[in-house]
Design an enzyme around this catalytic site. Structure first.
Site, PDB file in Angstrom:
ATOM      1  N   ASP A  16       0.932  -1.122  -0.056  1.00  0.00           N
ATOM      2  CA  ASP A  16      -0.031  -0.092  -0.029  1.00  0.00           C
ATOM      3  C   ASP A  16       0.796   1.313  -0.091  1.00  0.00           C
ATOM      4  O   ASP A  16       0.389   2.363   0.643  1.00  0.00           O
ATOM      5  CB  ASP A  16      -1.150  -0.075   1.205  1.00  0.00           C
ATOM      6  CG  ASP A  16      -1.818  -1.088   1.393  1.00  0.00           C
ATOM      7  OD1 ASP A  16      -2.388  -1.660   0.182  1.00  0.00           O
ATOM      8  OD2 ASP A  16      -1.982  -1.722   2.489  1.00  0.00           O
ATOM      9  N   LYS A  75       2.236   2.247  -4.859  1.00  0.00           N
ATOM     10  CA  LYS A  75       2.897   1.640  -6.177  1.00  0.00           C
ATOM     11  C   LYS A  75       1.875   2.059  -7.496  1.00  0.00           C
ATOM     12  O   LYS A  75       2.528   2.315  -8.609  1.00  0.00           O
ATOM     13  CB  LYS A  75       2.942   0.235  -6.182  1.00  0.00           C
ATOM     14  CG  LYS A  75       4.109  -0.231  -5.201  1.00  0.00           C
ATOM     15  CD  LYS A  75       4.279  -1.709  -5.088  1.00  0.00           C
ATOM     16  CE  LYS A  75       3.059  -2.506  -4.492  1.00  0.00           C
ATOM     17  NZ  LYS A  75       2.692  -2.140  -3.123  1.00  0.00           N
ATOM     18  N   GLY A 133      -4.241  -3.953  -4.766  1.00  0.00           N
ATOM     19  CA  GLY A 133      -5.283  -3.285  -4.933  1.00  0.00           C
ATOM     20  C   GLY A 133      -4.682  -1.892  -5.358  1.00  0.00           C
ATOM     21  O   GLY A 133      -3.734  -1.356  -4.662  1.00  0.00           O
ATOM     22  N   HIS A 134      -4.793  -1.447  -6.590  1.00  0.00           N
ATOM     23  CA  HIS A 134      -4.422  -0.238  -7.041  1.00  0.00           C
ATOM     24  C   HIS A 134      -5.540   0.988  -7.610  1.00  0.00           C
ATOM     25  O   HIS A 134      -6.305   0.397  -8.030  1.00  0.00           O
ATOM     26  CB  HIS A 134      -3.604  -0.396  -8.307  1.00  0.00           C
ATOM     27  CG  HIS A 134      -2.271  -1.207  -8.260  1.00  0.00           C
ATOM     28  ND1 HIS A 134      -1.592  -1.222  -7.069  1.00  0.00           N
ATOM     29  CD2 HIS A 134      -1.542  -1.755  -9.077  1.00  0.00           C
ATOM     30  CE1 HIS A 134      -0.688  -1.887  -7.157  1.00  0.00           C
ATOM     31  NE2 HIS A 134      -0.455  -2.113  -8.310  1.00  0.00           N
ATOM     32  N   GLN A 189       1.990  -5.939  -3.211  1.00  0.00           N
ATOM     33  CA  GLN A 189       2.336  -5.958  -1.898  1.00  0.00           C
ATOM     34  C   GLN A 189       3.769  -5.374  -1.467  1.00  0.00           C
ATOM     35  O   GLN A 189       4.140  -4.459  -2.230  1.00  0.00           O
ATOM     36  CB  GLN A 189       2.586  -7.423  -1.480  1.00  0.00           C
ATOM     37  CG  GLN A 189       1.127  -7.947  -1.190  1.00  0.00           C
ATOM     38  CD  GLN A 189       0.533  -8.757  -2.561  1.00  0.00           C
ATOM     39  OE1 GLN A 189       1.379  -9.429  -2.993  1.00  0.00           O
ATOM     40  NE2 GLN A 189      -0.534  -8.628  -2.746  1.00  0.00           N
TER      41      GLN A 189
END
Ligand code: IMP
Length: 430
Positions: free
Chosen positions: A13, A16, A40-41, A223
């Site tokens: 988180d 990225k 999750g982006h 991650q």
């Protein structure tokens, strides 16, 4: 410098998605090589916000080839949903390719993940319940199902039947719940196979072609370093390798192909799930950072634990990943803090620790040694050049560089593409 790896230097988180999105503009190819839809982006393009979990965010640039490599575990249902989501938003996905060697997340993996966490009770890992751990367990246990197997109906049926026999015994006898039905999964996955089949190839071949032609290839890690199953805060880790070395295995390229490794560093620290976190801020200060930084999971919506920047972790990440650049994200979140702290060392039983400890017991008993900085108390979200950042912000960043011996090539001061300060161009314009 055609082959660039981008990894999370903390517990994930780090932002990225934003930096990938920025670098993807000049990349000819973006490759994911580990993890799955536990990632999750969030990427903001103009007024549009995109949330992606599996498909590389490079897909938002027309003409960029995007690869889901063999090291990724793919939930086909999520893959199809994400494709539809992108199509609904008018995004062309013709440039997407999926490795035929990637392993598939099955419904029994998701159920096993949930039941296992429940069973562990207070000792739970705090997983995302996406079936990631069980899918990698089966891969290592040699009972996994790969994309190539899914595409072969007969082979898929045989493997599914065999696996369900074992999994249903586990569900019935150990967890005392009902098992899963063959027919239902078989039919559902046959439908997914039709769609995935359009994208499936031996992705290592095309990655090699791009590298041989000296095209810009961006390897997008998911991650973060401390969630790596070998190098992270085991057992509170994910089941894959978020570190840079994993590119070789998860994409099928040799180590000499890599030119640059960029660590994404959030200007403070967060983590989700369980496990020790030396610089965690419990109470008002932590809440303030959480609210200001909108620190809630993209995948699960869970509030993230927040704390001060930890340079001990970052020194470790530099070593494990061979970082030659960092990109600092979310600096603007600290804009309103009067005082800011940075952990520069750990004290354990009265002595200084030189390296990040392997033992979680030791880590839990470490006392952070802080340096305190005056806050800059000015909005940075409109700043476009590094030299124009407030002096106190530069002092903070430069002290970090001094400790970890890596300079920020990029500093992000907001979610938009435009809110990115570039100090060093990673990709040439050619
Ligand atoms: P899993 O990957 O779902 O098995 O979860 C294992 C651990 O990794 C948990 O602590 C999760 O919260 C954490 N984790 C997995 N993916 C991410 C991510 O993308 N960001 C932050 N933490 C993650």
């Amino acid at each position: 410098m055609p082959a660039v790896v981008l990894i999370g230097a903390q517990w994930g988180d780090e932002g990225k998605g934003k930096i990938t999105d920025y670098l993807a503009e000049k990349a000819d190819m973006v490759v994911r090589y580990q993890g799955g839809n536990n990632a999750g982006h969030t990427v903001v393009v103009g007024e549009n916000e995109f949330k992606l979990h599996l498909i590389p965010s490079g897909i938002l640039y027309p003409g960029t080839t995007c690869i889901i490599g063999n090291g990724v575990v793919i939930d086909p249902k999520v893959f199809v949903e994400e494709l539809n989501y992108l199509h609904d938003k008018g995004v062309n996905t013709d440039g997407l390719r999926v490795s035929n060697r990637a392993h598939i997340i099955m419904p029994y993996h998701i159920l096993q993940d949930k039941l296992d966490e429940e069973y562990k009770g207070v000792n739970k890992i705090g997983t995302t319940h996406r079936g990631i751990g069980p899918a990698y367990m089966d891969k290592a246990g040699r009972t996994g199902i790969r994309v190539v197997d899914l595409l072969d109906e007969e082979e898929f049926g045989v493997r599914l039947k065999r696996n369900l026999l074992e999994k249903n015994r586990l569900f019935n006898k150990v967890y005392e719940v009902e098992g899963l039905e063959f027919e239902k999964i078989f039919e559902e996955y046959k439908g997914y196979a039709k769609i995935i089949g359009k994208y499936a190839i031996d992705t290592s071949v095309i990655i090699h072609e791009y590298l041989a032609e000296k095209k810009n290839v961006l390897f997008e890690g998911a991650q973060g370093t401390l969630l790596d199953i070998d190098h992270g805060t085991y057992p509170y880790v994910t089941s894959s390798h978020p570190v840079a070395g994993a590119v070789c295995i998860g994409a099928g390229v040799g180590p000499l192909e890599i030119n640059d490794v960029i660590g994404i560093v959030k200007a403070y620290t967060t983590r989700v799930g369980e496990g020790p976190f030396p610089t965690e801020l419990i109470g008002e200060e932590g809440n303030r950072i959480r609210e200001c930084g909108n620190e809630f999971g993209t995948t699960t919506g869970r509030p993230r634990r927040c704390g001060w920047l930890d340079a001990v972790i970052l020194k470790y990440a530099v070593r494990i990943n061979g970082l030659n650049h960092i990109a600092v994200t979310k600096l603007d979140v600290l804009d309103k803090l009067e005082k800011i702290k940075m952990c520069v060392g750990y004290k354990y039983k009265g002595a200084m620790l030189n390296d990040f400890p392997a033992s979680l017991k030791v880590l839990a008993q470490c006392t952070p040694i802080y340096e305190e900085f005056d806050g800059w108390m000015t909005e940075t979200s409109g700043v476009e050049k590094y030299e124009e950042l407030p002096l106190q912000a530069r002092i903070y960043l430069e002290r970090l560089s001094e400790i970890i011996k890596v300079e920020p090539a990029i500093v992000a001061v907001g979610a938009k593409r435009s809110q990115t300060i570039i100090r060093e161009n990673i990709y040439s314009d050619s």
